[in-house]
Design a protein around this motif. Structure first.
Motif, PDB file in Angstrom:
ATOM      1  N   HIS A 116      16.158  -8.222  -2.303  1.00 22.38           N
ATOM      2  CA  HIS A 116      15.118  -7.181  -2.240  1.00 22.38           C
ATOM      3  C   HIS A 116      14.729  -6.823  -0.796  1.00 22.38           C
ATOM      4  O   HIS A 116      14.520  -5.646  -0.471  1.00 22.38           O
ATOM      5  CB  HIS A 116      13.900  -7.680  -3.024  1.00 22.38           C
ATOM      6  N   HIS A 120      14.598  -3.361   1.460  1.00 24.92           N
ATOM      7  CA  HIS A 120      13.536  -2.784   2.296  1.00 24.92           C
ATOM      8  C   HIS A 120      14.087  -2.453   3.686  1.00 24.92           C
ATOM      9  O   HIS A 120      13.801  -1.386   4.235  1.00 24.92           O
ATOM     10  CB  HIS A 120      12.358  -3.750   2.423  1.00 24.92           C
ATOM     11  N   GLY A 142       3.963  -6.461   0.106  1.00 22.19           N
ATOM     12  CA  GLY A 142       2.967  -7.235  -0.618  1.00 22.19           C
ATOM     13  C   GLY A 142       3.244  -8.727  -0.528  1.00 22.19           C
ATOM     14  O   GLY A 142       2.346  -9.546  -0.670  1.00 22.19           O
ATOM     15  N   GLY A 143       4.492  -9.088  -0.295  1.00 22.34           N
ATOM     16  CA  GLY A 143       4.857 -10.510  -0.273  1.00 22.34           C
ATOM     17  C   GLY A 143       5.279 -11.009   1.095  1.00 22.34           C
ATOM     18  O   GLY A 143       5.390 -12.219   1.294  1.00 22.34           O
ATOM     19  N   GLY A 168       0.120  -6.854   2.920  1.00 26.16           N
ATOM     20  CA  GLY A 168      -0.145  -6.124   1.676  1.00 26.16           C
ATOM     21  C   GLY A 168      -1.078  -6.902   0.758  1.00 26.16           C
ATOM     22  O   GLY A 168      -1.967  -6.329   0.102  1.00 26.16           O
ATOM     23  N   ASP A 172      -4.691  -5.937  -0.823  1.00 29.76           N
ATOM     24  CA  ASP A 172      -5.004  -6.057  -2.251  1.00 29.76           C
ATOM     25  C   ASP A 172      -6.261  -6.904  -2.476  1.00 29.76           C
ATOM     26  O   ASP A 172      -7.115  -6.568  -3.294  1.00 29.76           O
ATOM     27  CB  ASP A 172      -3.800  -6.641  -3.011  1.00 29.76           C
ATOM     28  N   GLY A 185      -3.733  -1.251  -1.167  1.00 31.47           N
ATOM     29  CA  GLY A 185      -3.372  -0.461   0.019  1.00 31.47           C
ATOM     30  C   GLY A 185      -3.767   1.006  -0.079  1.00 31.47           C
ATOM     31  O   GLY A 185      -4.549   1.508   0.736  1.00 31.47           O
ATOM     32  N   GLN A 189      -6.859   2.913   1.931  1.00 36.84           N
ATOM     33  CA  GLN A 189      -6.523   4.063   2.787  1.00 36.84           C
ATOM     34  C   GLN A 189      -7.367   5.288   2.420  1.00 36.84           C
ATOM     35  O   GLN A 189      -7.888   5.981   3.295  1.00 36.84           O
ATOM     36  CB  GLN A 189      -5.036   4.406   2.646  1.00 36.84           C
ATOM     37  N   GLY A 280       6.042  -1.775   1.763  1.00 36.95           N
ATOM     38  CA  GLY A 280       4.929  -1.037   1.147  1.00 36.95           C
ATOM     39  C   GLY A 280       3.813  -0.684   2.115  1.00 36.95           C
ATOM     40  O   GLY A 280       3.280   0.444   2.093  1.00 36.95           O
ATOM     41  N   ASN A 284       1.176   3.033   5.075  1.00 35.14           N
ATOM     42  CA  ASN A 284      -0.194   3.269   5.533  1.00 35.14           C
ATOM     43  C   ASN A 284      -0.254   4.264   6.691  1.00 35.14           C
ATOM     44  O   ASN A 284       0.379   4.074   7.722  1.00 35.14           O
ATOM     45  CB  ASN A 284      -0.843   1.938   5.947  1.00 35.14           C
ATOM     46  N   THR A 311       7.259   1.819  -0.489  1.00 32.74           N
ATOM     47  CA  THR A 311       6.952   0.932  -1.611  1.00 32.74           C
ATOM     48  C   THR A 311       8.212   0.812  -2.478  1.00 32.74           C
ATOM     49  O   THR A 311       9.151   1.594  -2.340  1.00 32.74           O
ATOM     50  CB  THR A 311       5.764   1.470  -2.442  1.00 32.74           C
ATOM     51  N   ASP A 312       8.206  -0.180  -3.373  1.00 34.47           N
ATOM     52  CA  ASP A 312       9.425  -0.520  -4.118  1.00 34.47           C
ATOM     53  C   ASP A 312      10.070   0.680  -4.805  1.00 34.47           C
ATOM     54  O   ASP A 312       9.391   1.476  -5.454  1.00 34.47           O
ATOM     55  CB  ASP A 312       9.101  -1.612  -5.152  1.00 34.47           C
TER      56      ASP A 312
END
Ligand code: KG4
Ligand code: ZN
Length: 357
Positions: A116, A120, A142-143, A168, A172, A185, A189, A280, A284, A311-312
């Motif tokens: 993954h 990215h 996010g991770g 991320g 959250d 996020g 924003q 992700g 921003n 984002t994904d």
């Protein structure tokens, strides 16, 4: 020329895409669709793995039919089928993995199990003017919050990381604290737009080195989260309603500052003239603007993944697959399973005859 179908179900977005790489090496997205589950997970304040897996099973077949149709290709005309197989939620990853391997077997095409994060990283190749290695990548999702050096030969070395929450995740958690909903996020924003980013003084979070001083390129966001909690608790005793816009803007600004400062410093210290930003959080607006402005001031060329592919999504998985195909690094065994975690620098193992999981 190569064409691939790519599938992504590692978290809460089901996605499929068809991409093509022309003879000049240009990557073109022929179709890319995403079925977001965000609204359903928002009811629970975060991703519920069991719900995610079920929704992927329901959504993926329709998405595949739609992108193949939109691309004007039949499945048999594709050169490979790709799917994210790590890292992510095991049950969710399994949906794209099983679907991808089944289609690959049926149509006798190679299967590419994609990491993954490699997806990215490849998302920046979907922009107008894709950068050429060597460059430094700030991966902010996010991770993960990581600084990764990519050498001319594609080799990678991690130079910085977060020791606790990913950026991320901080967005959250702070959004939850401010009752702004999930995912945090985009919610922060939106509220921050009218706020004063200098209103609240918040900590930048640093990691001490054993011999004294601070790690120049590592991150920590848990202290910032706690500082936000304290600030909100104090304000609640005296102020109603909370100054949400100023709180959100101050938080967003300190996160942007710390990401921009440490990334540019890392690039400068290592003599790297190009910085790439993906993931992700790279969606921003304030962060994008700060990174572009300060990169320019300091003579570092900044490339950011196109907004649609931060984002994904499955297009970035397809881009990673096309790069693997052009480098002839082999395909993934149909016996391969999925893994919730797997280091990015070990991604080549996903193409070994004997899969690691
Ligand atoms: O890359 P991604 O879609 O999934 C992972 O692989 O983690 O990143 C999701 C993260 C979430 O934490 C979300 O709050 C954050 O990216 N995010 C944003 C924005 N859009 C998404 N953070 C800040 N500003 C945004 N506009
Ligand atoms: Zn992601």
């Amino acid at each position: 020329m190569h064409a691939v179908l790519a599938l992504e179900t590692s978290c809460d977005e089901s996605a499929a895409a068809v991409l093509r790489r022309d003879d000049h090496g240009r990557i073109e997205v022929l179709a890319s669709q995403i079925a977001s589950q965000v609204e359903e997970h928002a009811l629970w304040g975060g991703v519920v793995p069991e719900i995610a897996s079920r929704r992927h099973v329901e959504a993926l077949p329709g998405l595949i039919a739609a992108v193949v149709d939109e691309a004007g290709l039949a499945l048999g005309q594709l050169d490979a089928i790709a799917a994210t197989i790590t890292p992510g939620l095991a049950g969710a990853l399994m949906v794209a993995s099983v679907t991808g391997r089944t289609l690959a077997a049926l149509h006798r095409r190679p299967f590419l199990g994609i990491h993954h994060l490699e997806g990215h990283l490849a998302s920046v190749m979907l922009g107008e003017d894709p950068p050429q290695a060597p460059y430094l990548v700030l991966l902010v999702s996010g991770g993960h919050t990581e600084l990764i050096f990519v050498a001319v030969d594609g080799g990678m070395k991690r130079l910085g990381r977060s020791h606790d929450d990913a950026a991320g995740e901080a967005f959250d958690k702070v959004a939850r604290l401010l009752d702004l909903g999930y995912p945090g996020g985009p919610a922060i924003q939106a509220v921050a737009e009218t706020g004063d980013p200098t209103c609240f003084k918040l900590p930048k979070g640093r990691i001490s080195l054993p011999g004294g001083g601070f790690h120049p390129y590592d991150f920590s966001f848990s202290g910032l989260k706690t500082a936000m909690l304290r600030t909100v608790e104090t304000l609640r005793q005296t102020t109603d309603p909370l100054p949400l816009a100023d709180l959100a803007a101050s938080f967003e600004q300190v996160v942007a500052d710390v990401l921009v400062q440490r990334s540019l410093r890392c690039a400068e210290d290592h003599g790297v003239g190009q910085l790439v930003m993906v993931g992700g959080v790279a969606a921003n607006r304030r962060l994008r603007q700060c990174m572009l402005e300060r990169g320019q001031e300091r003579g570092i060329a900044v490339s950011i993944a196109p907004l649609a592919y931060c984002t994904d999504n499955a297009a970035m998985i397809g881009a990673a697959a096309l790069m693997r195909l052009s480098q002839n690094t082999g395909s993934t065994s149909l016996e391969s399973g999925v893994a919730p975690r797997w280091p990015l620098d070990q991604a080549n193992a996903l193409y070994a005859t004997d899969p690691p999981f």
